[in-house]
Write an enzyme that holds these catalytic residues in place. Structure first.
Site, short mmCIF file in Angstrom:
data_model
loop_
_atom_site.label_atom_id
_atom_site.label_comp_id
_atom_site.label_asym_id
_atom_site.label_seq_id
_atom_site.Cartn_x
_atom_site.Cartn_y
_atom_site.Cartn_z
N LEU A 169 0.83 -1.19 0.00
CA LEU A 169 0.00 0.00 0.00
C LEU A 169 0.86 1.24 0.00
O LEU A 169 2.05 1.20 0.23
CB LEU A 169 -0.89 0.00 1.25
CG LEU A 169 -1.95 -1.09 1.31
CD1 LEU A 169 -2.67 -0.97 2.62
CD2 LEU A 169 -2.91 -0.95 0.19
N ASP A 170 0.20 2.36 -0.23
CA ASP A 170 0.86 3.65 -0.28
C ASP A 170 0.85 4.26 1.11
O ASP A 170 0.13 3.82 1.99
CB ASP A 170 0.06 4.51 -1.25
CG ASP A 170 0.94 5.58 -1.85
OD1 ASP A 170 0.40 6.40 -2.60
OD2 ASP A 170 2.14 5.55 -1.56
N SER A 171 1.62 5.34 1.31
CA SER A 171 1.58 5.99 2.62
C SER A 171 0.23 6.68 2.81
O SER A 171 -0.29 6.74 3.94
CB SER A 171 2.71 7.00 2.75
OG SER A 171 2.62 7.96 1.72
N ASN A 210 -2.08 4.15 3.99
CA ASN A 210 -1.85 3.96 5.41
C ASN A 210 -2.69 4.93 6.23
O ASN A 210 -3.34 4.56 7.21
CB ASN A 210 -0.37 4.19 5.69
CG ASN A 210 0.07 3.52 6.94
OD1 ASN A 210 -0.74 3.10 7.75
ND2 ASN A 210 1.37 3.43 7.12
#
Lengths: 123, 117
Positions: free
Chosen positions: A78-80, A83
């Site tokens: 996943l991406d930040s 997140n």
């Protein structure tokens, strides 16, 4: 009295044993109502179950790969920003208010479960 | 100067990434405050996400700083006047409603009747 006993003898039902408690999916505390707001802390299994449900229902996540140890960015790809979205979903699920600095550090399921379990007001 | 060494560059980039994450978090909460109904919220949240994704691959530190400053200005302009705050958090309705009593205080159960037994 004798008539009553005679009648009762005839209509007495056979004693049945309750079905064996094989499936008790809920923990026993869910049937016990606690009236103080400081006693009903969540059990660890409940926290883990709910956190995993939230993570699995995220559209960009593959549900079969979600374990209590998974890291959001390394393992699930996943991406930040994803997140951040997951942390917000957890906040909504448990009715918490996580400060920004703390929310930034929650990177994996482990940290999330620990934080929520140790939070005194987690609902 | 944009940092002569690689370590300073990385440190600045990391600080910028943290600012972006916190800005995205606050903007998302603000979007939820404005768009209470879920279908509207999902629409606005995906629009917000696309705004962030459009500048994902910027490299120059100063441009990134300017974009973050512009984003924070937009966020400050659009802040909701009455945001939803969790009740027990500061600003919520249950905050300090039932504070923990100071330690050492006990209830005296037979006040006035100590002599009578």
């Amino acid at each position: 009295m004798a008539l009553r006993a005679a009648v009762l003898r005839h209509i007495r039902l056979p004693v049945q044993t309750l079905p064996a408690a094989g499936s008790r999916p809920q923990s026993q505390l869910s049937f016990l109502r606690l009236f103080s707001s400081h006693d009903d802390h969540l059990t660890k299994e409940e926290v883990i179950d709910r956190v995993l449900d939230v993570v699995k229902s995220f559209p960009k996540v593959d549900p079969s790969q979600v374990t209590p140890d998974v890291h959001f960015q390394n393992d699930l790809g996943l991406d930040s920003l994803d997140n951040v979205e997951i942390v917000m979903a957890l906040e909504e699920e448990f009715k918490l208010e996580i400060p920004d600095k703390e929310a930034d550090k929650i990177d994996s399921c482990n940290l999330a479960i620990e934080y929520i379990y140790n939070h005194p007001l987690a609902g | 100067m944009s940092g002569a060494t690689a370590a300073a560059y990385l440190a600045r980039r990391a600080a910028q990434k943290e600012r972006v994450r916190i800005l995205y978090r606050r903007a998302l909460k603000d979007t939820l405050n404005w768009a209470v109904h879920r279908h509207l919220f999902y629409q606005d949240a995906s629009d917000l996400r696309e705004k962030f994704e459009a500048h994902k691959h910027a490299e120059d530190l100063d441009t990134i700083d300017k974009m973050i400053a512009a984003g924070e200005a937009t966020y400050n302009k659009w802040r909701h006047p009455d945001p939803y705050i969790v009740p027990w958090a500061p600003g919520g309705s249950k905050f300090t409603r039932n504070p923990v009593p100071p330690s050492g205080i006990e209830i005296v159960y037979d006040y006035g009747r100590e002599d009578n037994e």
